[in-house]
Design a protein around this motif. Structure first.
Motif, PDB file in Angstrom:
ATOM      1  N   MET A   1      19.555  23.318  41.005  1.00 43.92           N
ATOM      2  CA  MET A   1      19.647  25.311  41.770  1.00 43.92           C
ATOM      3  C   MET A   1      18.641  25.034  40.668  1.00 43.92           C
ATOM      4  O   MET A   1      18.326  25.685  39.506  1.00 43.92           O
ATOM      5  N   HIS A   2      17.043  25.862  41.369  1.00 39.27           N
ATOM      6  CA  HIS A   2      15.609  25.949  40.895  1.00 39.27           C
ATOM      7  C   HIS A   2      16.345  28.017  40.743  1.00 39.27           C
ATOM      8  O   HIS A   2      16.633  27.961  41.143  1.00 39.27           O
ATOM      9  N   CYS A   3      14.927  27.932  40.065  1.00 42.13           N
ATOM     10  CA  CYS A   3      15.389  29.207  39.392  1.00 42.13           C
ATOM     11  C   CYS A   3      14.149  29.965  40.367  1.00 42.13           C
ATOM     12  O   CYS A   3      13.349  29.414  40.875  1.00 42.13           O
ATOM     13  N   PRO A   4      14.574  30.999  41.124  1.00 45.74           N
ATOM     14  CA  PRO A   4      13.756  32.068  41.937  1.00 45.74           C
ATOM     15  C   PRO A   4      13.061  32.690  41.298  1.00 45.74           C
ATOM     16  O   PRO A   4      12.014  32.793  42.450  1.00 45.74           O
ATOM     17  N   PHE A   5      12.771  32.646  39.962  1.00 42.65           N
ATOM     18  CA  PHE A   5      11.347  33.313  39.393  1.00 42.65           C
ATOM     19  C   PHE A   5      10.790  32.555  39.060  1.00 42.65           C
ATOM     20  O   PHE A   5       9.093  32.892  39.082  1.00 42.65           O
ATOM     21  N   CYS A   6      11.059  31.521  38.590  1.00 49.56           N
ATOM     22  CA  CYS A   6      10.194  30.923  38.024  1.00 49.56           C
ATOM     23  C   CYS A   6       9.857  29.131  38.709  1.00 49.56           C
ATOM     24  O   CYS A   6       9.227  28.562  37.955  1.00 49.56           O
ATOM     25  N   ARG A   7      10.749  29.105  39.359  1.00 45.57           N
ATOM     26  CA  ARG A   7      10.956  27.600  40.080  1.00 45.57           C
ATOM     27  C   ARG A   7      11.242  26.391  38.640  1.00 45.57           C
ATOM     28  O   ARG A   7      11.088  25.705  39.016  1.00 45.57           O
ATOM     29  N   HIS A   8      11.937  26.619  37.672  1.00 45.17           N
ATOM     30  CA  HIS A   8      12.027  25.671  36.932  1.00 45.17           C
ATOM     31  C   HIS A   8      13.153  24.948  37.206  1.00 45.17           C
ATOM     32  O   HIS A   8      14.225  25.802  38.204  1.00 45.17           O
ATOM     33  N   PRO A   9      13.229  23.598  37.340  1.00 50.79           N
ATOM     34  CA  PRO A   9      13.863  22.842  38.145  1.00 50.79           C
ATOM     35  C   PRO A   9      16.072  22.549  37.468  1.00 50.79           C
ATOM     36  O   PRO A   9      16.508  22.017  38.482  1.00 50.79           O
ATOM     37  N   ASP A  10      16.368  23.608  36.316  1.00 54.05           N
ATOM     38  CA  ASP A  10      17.696  23.479  36.013  1.00 54.05           C
ATOM     39  C   ASP A  10      17.815  24.895  35.325  1.00 54.05           C
ATOM     40  O   ASP A  10      17.034  25.286  35.083  1.00 54.05           O
ATOM     41  N   THR A  11      19.097  25.229  36.601  1.00 57.94           N
ATOM     42  CA  THR A  11      19.665  26.055  36.090  1.00 57.94           C
ATOM     43  C   THR A  11      21.329  26.205  35.605  1.00 57.94           C
ATOM     44  O   THR A  11      21.568  25.122  35.927  1.00 57.94           O
ATOM     45  N   ARG A  12      21.936  26.741  34.336  1.00 58.49           N
ATOM     46  CA  ARG A  12      22.568  26.986  33.647  1.00 58.49           C
ATOM     47  C   ARG A  12      23.985  28.183  34.894  1.00 58.49           C
ATOM     48  O   ARG A  12      23.492  29.046  35.022  1.00 58.49           O
ATOM     49  N   VAL A  13      25.207  27.531  34.692  1.00 61.64           N
ATOM     50  CA  VAL A  13      26.216  28.736  36.134  1.00 61.64           C
ATOM     51  C   VAL A  13      26.740  29.307  33.853  1.00 61.64           C
ATOM     52  O   VAL A  13      27.114  28.437  33.427  1.00 61.64           O
ATOM     53  N   ILE A  14      26.762  30.821  34.401  1.00 57.25           N
ATOM     54  CA  ILE A  14      27.157  31.457  33.826  1.00 57.25           C
ATOM     55  C   ILE A  14      28.656  31.669  33.982  1.00 57.25           C
ATOM     56  O   ILE A  14      30.207  31.587  32.798  1.00 57.25           O
ATOM     57  N   ASP A  15      29.100  31.798  35.083  1.00 59.11           N
ATOM     58  CA  ASP A  15      30.578  32.001  35.491  1.00 59.11           C
ATOM     59  C   ASP A  15      31.243  31.581  37.292  1.00 59.11           C
ATOM     60  O   ASP A  15      29.946  31.788  37.942  1.00 59.11           O
ATOM     61  N   SER A  16      31.925  32.004  37.706  1.00 59.46           N
ATOM     62  CA  SER A  16      32.198  31.034  39.229  1.00 59.46           C
ATOM     63  C   SER A  16      32.767  31.334  39.282  1.00 59.46           C
ATOM     64  O   SER A  16      33.979  31.833  38.918  1.00 59.46           O
ATOM     65  N   ARG A  17      33.233  31.735  40.541  1.00 62.92           N
ATOM     66  CA  ARG A  17      34.238  32.941  41.609  1.00 62.92           C
ATOM     67  C   ARG A  17      34.505  32.376  42.703  1.00 62.92           C
ATOM     68  O   ARG A  17      33.014  32.501  43.634  1.00 62.92           O
ATOM     69  N   SER A  18      35.923  32.385  42.988  1.00 68.54           N
ATOM     70  CA  SER A  18      35.822  32.401  44.627  1.00 68.54           C
ATOM     71  C   SER A  18      35.779  34.024  45.423  1.00 68.54           C
ATOM     72  O   SER A  18      36.649  34.934  44.907  1.00 68.54           O
ATOM     73  N   THR A  19      35.492  33.768  46.653  1.00 66.66           N
ATOM     74  CA  THR A  19      35.136  34.589  47.429  1.00 66.66           C
ATOM     75  C   THR A  19      36.738  35.390  47.806  1.00 66.66           C
ATOM     76  O   THR A  19      37.302  35.022  47.881  1.00 66.66           O
ATOM     77  N   GLU A  20      36.581  36.835  47.784  1.00 69.34           N
ATOM     78  CA  GLU A  20      38.080  37.319  48.617  1.00 69.34           C
ATOM     79  C   GLU A  20      38.598  36.528  49.465  1.00 69.34           C
ATOM     80  O   GLU A  20      40.196  36.196  49.700  1.00 69.34           O
ATOM     81  N   ASP A  21      38.224  35.722  50.640  1.00 73.56           N
ATOM     82  CA  ASP A  21      38.449  35.125  51.547  1.00 73.56           C
ATOM     83  C   ASP A  21      39.161  33.828  51.334  1.00 73.56           C
ATOM     84  O   ASP A  21      39.687  32.420  51.975  1.00 73.56           O
ATOM     85  N   GLY A  22      38.208  33.498  49.557  1.00 72.37           N
ATOM     86  CA  GLY A  22      38.207  31.872  49.745  1.00 72.37           C
ATOM     87  C   GLY A  22      37.487  31.148  50.283  1.00 72.37           C
ATOM     88  O   GLY A  22      37.679  29.922  49.746  1.00 72.37           O
ATOM     89  N   ALA A  23      36.339  31.305  51.232  1.00 66.48           N
ATOM     90  CA  ALA A  23      35.773  30.870  52.277  1.00 66.48           C
ATOM     91  C   ALA A  23      34.356  29.979  51.508  1.00 66.48           C
ATOM     92  O   ALA A  23      33.677  29.567  51.569  1.00 66.48           O
ATOM     93  N   ALA A  24      33.923  30.403  50.379  1.00 64.77           N
ATOM     94  CA  ALA A  24      32.562  30.013  49.537  1.00 64.77           C
ATOM     95  C   ALA A  24      33.300  30.823  47.567  1.00 64.77           C
ATOM     96  O   ALA A  24      34.004  31.534  48.103  1.00 64.77           O
ATOM     97  N   ILE A  25      32.276  30.035  47.134  1.00 61.51           N
ATOM     98  CA  ILE A  25      32.189  30.304  45.884  1.00 61.51           C
ATOM     99  C   ILE A  25      31.095  30.829  44.910  1.00 61.51           C
ATOM    100  O   ILE A  25      29.621  30.593  45.864  1.00 61.51           O
ATOM    101  N   ARG A  26      31.110  31.718  44.237  1.00 62.18           N
ATOM    102  CA  ARG A  26      29.880  32.950  43.727  1.00 62.18           C
ATOM    103  C   ARG A  26      29.911  32.689  42.494  1.00 62.18           C
ATOM    104  O   ARG A  26      30.656  32.260  41.794  1.00 62.18           O
ATOM    105  N   ARG A  27      28.490  31.673  42.746  1.00 59.01           N
ATOM    106  CA  ARG A  27      27.795  31.247  40.877  1.00 59.01           C
ATOM    107  C   ARG A  27      26.830  32.367  40.375  1.00 59.01           C
ATOM    108  O   ARG A  27      26.042  32.859  41.001  1.00 59.01           O
ATOM    109  N   ARG A  28      27.080  32.710  39.444  1.00 58.19           N
ATOM    110  CA  ARG A  28      26.581  33.577  38.458  1.00 58.19           C
ATOM    111  C   ARG A  28      25.116  32.515  37.556  1.00 58.19           C
ATOM    112  O   ARG A  28      26.075  31.872  36.950  1.00 58.19           O
TER     113      ARG A  28
END
Length: 178
Positions: A1-28
């Protein structure tokens, strides 16, 4: 996943959570290059295969737009249309397939639309099922009446009023009155 600010090609996942309906995953995520944080959302892509052989992503908006045309001039709110779209999408996703035929989308629309508005249901069904004669409409209306009678609870004034109104208008039509 590219950083949307500096376009660096590698980012790190800090937190992952399922959305309320379980249809998606939100990642910080955080970028090791610029240090900024951002959120991404991942969803499973559901594809619809059309009769022509073309496949396209499922679109709840497209379902709602088609039903909105059938509901034109009917007392159906935008909230009801949105809820119908959500019910259709949930029913399709519950099948567990990554790709579904377009006719299954149409079938998934018919049930909730019948509950929402019978006139809109008839309009949609006439196009979806390709009604070609008055007999097709009459057969579908008769089926609706049979189902209404079998689902009716004794003493329900709403059901009595609907049936009585249909009987009154039918008898007026036979006598040539309006």
């Amino acid at each position: 996943m590219h950083c949307p600010f500096c376009r660096h090609p590698d980012t790190r996942v800090i937190d992952s959570r399922s959305t309320e309906d379980g249809a998606a995953i939100r990642r910080r995520r955080t970028c090791p290059e610029c240090g900024r944080r951002f959120t991404t959302q991942e969803t499973v892509l559901l594809m619809v295969s059309k009769r022509s052989g073309v496949t396209e992503p499922f679109s709840r908006d497209k379902v709602v737009a088609g039903v909105r045309r059938a509901c034109q001039g009917r007392p159906v709110s935008e909230d009801s249309l949105a809820q119908l779209g959500q019910r259709v999408e949930e029913a399709i996703r519950a099948k567990g397939a990554a790709e579904i035929p377009s006719n299954e989308v149409g079938l998934a629309i018919l049930g909730p639309l019948r509950e929402l508005d019978e006139v809109a249901y008839l309009r949609f069904a006439s196009v979806y099922r390709g009604f070609e004669s008055l007999a097709d409409f009459e057969a579908e209306i008769e089926q609706l009446k049979v189902e209404r009678e079998s689902n009716r609870t004794p003493g329900d004034p709403r059901a009595d009023r609907k049936v009585q109104g249909a009987t009154d208008s039918a008898s007026k039509g036979e006598k040539g009155e309006s």
